[in-house]
Enzyme design. Structure first.
Site, PDB file in Angstrom:
ATOM      1  N   SER A  38       0.825  -1.214   0.000  1.00 53.35           N
ATOM      2  CA  SER A  38       0.000   0.000   0.000  1.00 53.35           C
ATOM      3  C   SER A  38       0.860   1.266   0.000  1.00 53.35           C
ATOM      4  O   SER A  38       0.343   2.369  -0.201  1.00 53.35           O
ATOM      5  CB  SER A  38      -0.934  -0.007   1.199  1.00 53.35           C
ATOM      6  OG  SER A  38      -0.181  -0.226   2.361  1.00 53.35           O
ATOM      7  N   CYS A  39       2.142   1.123   0.253  1.00 55.66           N
ATOM      8  CA  CYS A  39       3.055   2.276   0.232  1.00 55.66           C
ATOM      9  C   CYS A  39       3.253   2.757  -1.204  1.00 55.66           C
ATOM     10  O   CYS A  39       2.987   2.029  -2.154  1.00 55.66           O
ATOM     11  CB  CYS A  39       4.415   1.899   0.822  1.00 55.66           C
ATOM     12  SG  CYS A  39       4.362   1.474   2.575  1.00 55.66           S
ATOM     13  N   ILE A  40       3.745   3.989  -1.321  1.00 54.00           N
ATOM     14  CA  ILE A  40       4.047   4.548  -2.642  1.00 54.00           C
ATOM     15  C   ILE A  40       5.567   4.639  -2.801  1.00 54.00           C
ATOM     16  O   ILE A  40       6.250   5.135  -1.905  1.00 54.00           O
ATOM     17  CB  ILE A  40       3.430   5.971  -2.778  1.00 54.00           C
ATOM     18  CG1 ILE A  40       1.902   5.891  -2.898  1.00 54.00           C
ATOM     19  CG2 ILE A  40       4.026   6.725  -3.968  1.00 54.00           C
ATOM     20  CD1 ILE A  40       1.364   5.486  -4.263  1.00 54.00           C
TER      21      ILE A  40
ATOM     22  N   GLU B 161       4.378  -5.350   4.567  1.00 52.99           N
ATOM     23  CA  GLU B 161       4.267  -3.891   4.635  1.00 52.99           C
ATOM     24  C   GLU B 161       2.822  -3.491   4.941  1.00 52.99           C
ATOM     25  O   GLU B 161       2.562  -2.631   5.788  1.00 52.99           O
ATOM     26  CB  GLU B 161       4.698  -3.326   3.280  1.00 52.99           C
ATOM     27  CG  GLU B 161       4.538  -1.849   3.150  1.00 52.99           C
ATOM     28  CD  GLU B 161       4.640  -1.416   1.690  1.00 52.99           C
ATOM     29  OE1 GLU B 161       5.745  -1.479   1.150  1.00 52.99           O
ATOM     30  OE2 GLU B 161       3.612  -1.030   1.119  1.00 52.99           O
TER      31      GLU B 161
END
Lengths: 166, 212
Positions: A38-40, B161
């Site tokens: 979900s990180c960019i 993550e």
């Protein structure tokens, strides 16, 4: 202490993995890599000076936190620009590419964090006058991002699919 | 580990050990019955690490991995993950279905369902054991409710993550409990992770104050 990047044994090219909340800049040659959910992954590149950086952004806003600038969109962008300029790049030459922002787990949140991350990064880039040349965001799957400083190529791979160049 | 303030103290982690061992014991019994094979789940560690190190804990970073993800609701909230590579996961599916080892080659509907049901059984028993232990040793009666699990197959780091995202929002360290599996005396490459969310870490600290 900063870790020295690994090196490609054939060409002695530095290869650095950027973990959650980290960012780094390389000049001349080298590869920056990240695995994203979900990180960019925000890539900034000055093609003229061959200086570029990658931030692995976890959350949209820092709300005053400053211990890990790469973690938040609103601190990662200025820090990345600062580090690129320190390495000889110029803000006016910069272009951006983005990947990540997936919604991998089922969530009750009406606006998944991946979407928020992407929207915030795009808004900040627009305010800074940095054009976005490519993006590979959203969906439900993770991505492997690789950024080659020498060529400016950004490659994104989804498990089981062919790699895409942004 | 740095000198930063960690979410849990050594004393609190020590108090949690008993609860997690009880959870692992109950999950071992439940899974032994389900698989009709002696299963031992043992707590490897209750650990705290920096955010940037968190996605490396399965030591398979950019390889494909399978995960059954189950939510934890009730007194404490968070995520439970059962992670395994294709070979180990398909071996579990063979065991559940009653096929000889090596029959399952790909993740079809039956194999996925076998993995999810195993997670359901092990995860529910694990949470029950933790809740029972902490309730018996402290002054708070805990209820831990599992949500139906989902199956995912992706890069290990991308999955972790996302699992750690809630804790990442609250601080620079991650807390997790890691368990290993052994079936019929053979170590399996399955890892069970319990990841409480940040609100639960605060609540857990309060609950642990009364735990003997």
């Amino acid at each position: 202490m900063r870790n020295s990047p690994a090196r490609d044994s054939d060409e002695n090219i530095p290869i650095k993995k950027i973990g959650m909340g980290e960012l780094d800049v390389l000049s001349g040659c080298g590869v920056l890599k990240s695995l994203l959910g979900s990180c960019i992954g925000l890539v900034l590149y000055d093609e003229r000076q061959r200086v570029g950086g990658l931030a692995h952004i976890v959350l949209p806003t820092s709300q005053g936190e400053s211990d890990m600038p790469g973690k938040y969109a609103d601190t990662a962008l200025p820090e990345l620009i600062r580090r690129i300029e320190q390495s000889g790049g110029r803000q006016r030459n910069l272009c951006a590419k983005l990947a990540g922002g997936a919604s991998m787990f089922t969530t009750s949140n009406p606006t998944p964090i991946g979407d928020l991350n992407q929207k915030t990064v795009e808004r900040l880039l627009s305010t800074a006058g940095i054009p976005i040349l490519g993006r590979h965001c959203g969906g439900k799957q993770g991505r492997r991002l690789s950024f080659d400083i020498k060529t400016g190529n950004v490659t994104v791979e989804i498990l089981g699919e062919a790699a895409v160049e942004l | 580990m740095s000198d930063d303030v960690l979410p849990l103290t050594n004393l609190e982690i020590g108090k949690l050990q008993g609860a997690f061992h009880r959870g692992a014991f109950e999950a071992s019994e439940a899974l032994s019955k389900w698989l009709s094979a002696s299963t031992i789940i043992s707590i490897e560690s209750i650990d705290q690490c920096r955010l940037k190190e968190a996605t490396s804990i399965l030591e398979v970073e950019d390889s494909a991995i399978c995960m059954c993800v189950m939510g934890m609701e009730g007194t404490l909230t968070g995520q439970m993950l059962l992670a395994f590579d294709d070979t180990s996961g398909l071996a579990m599916a063979d065991l559940v279905i009653g096929h000889s080892h090596g029959t399952a080659k790909v993740w079809g509907e039956v194999e996925t369902s076998a993995a999810l049901e195993s997670m359901n059984i092990a995860g529910s028993a694990y949470l029950n054991g933790i809740a029972r232990d902490l309730s018996a040793r402290g002054s708070t009666r805990l209820t831990l409710i599992p949500t139906p699990p989902t199956f995912l197959r992706d890069y290990a780091e991308s999955l972790l993550e996302t699992a750690f995202l809630n804790q990442a929002a609250a601080g620079s360290h991650i807390v997790f409990a890691k368990a290993r599996f052994e079936i019929l005396g053979n170590p399996m490459r399955w890892t069970f992770l319990l990841i409480p969310d940040p609100q639960s870490l605060d609540r857990l600290t309060q609950i642990l104050q009364s735990v003997q």
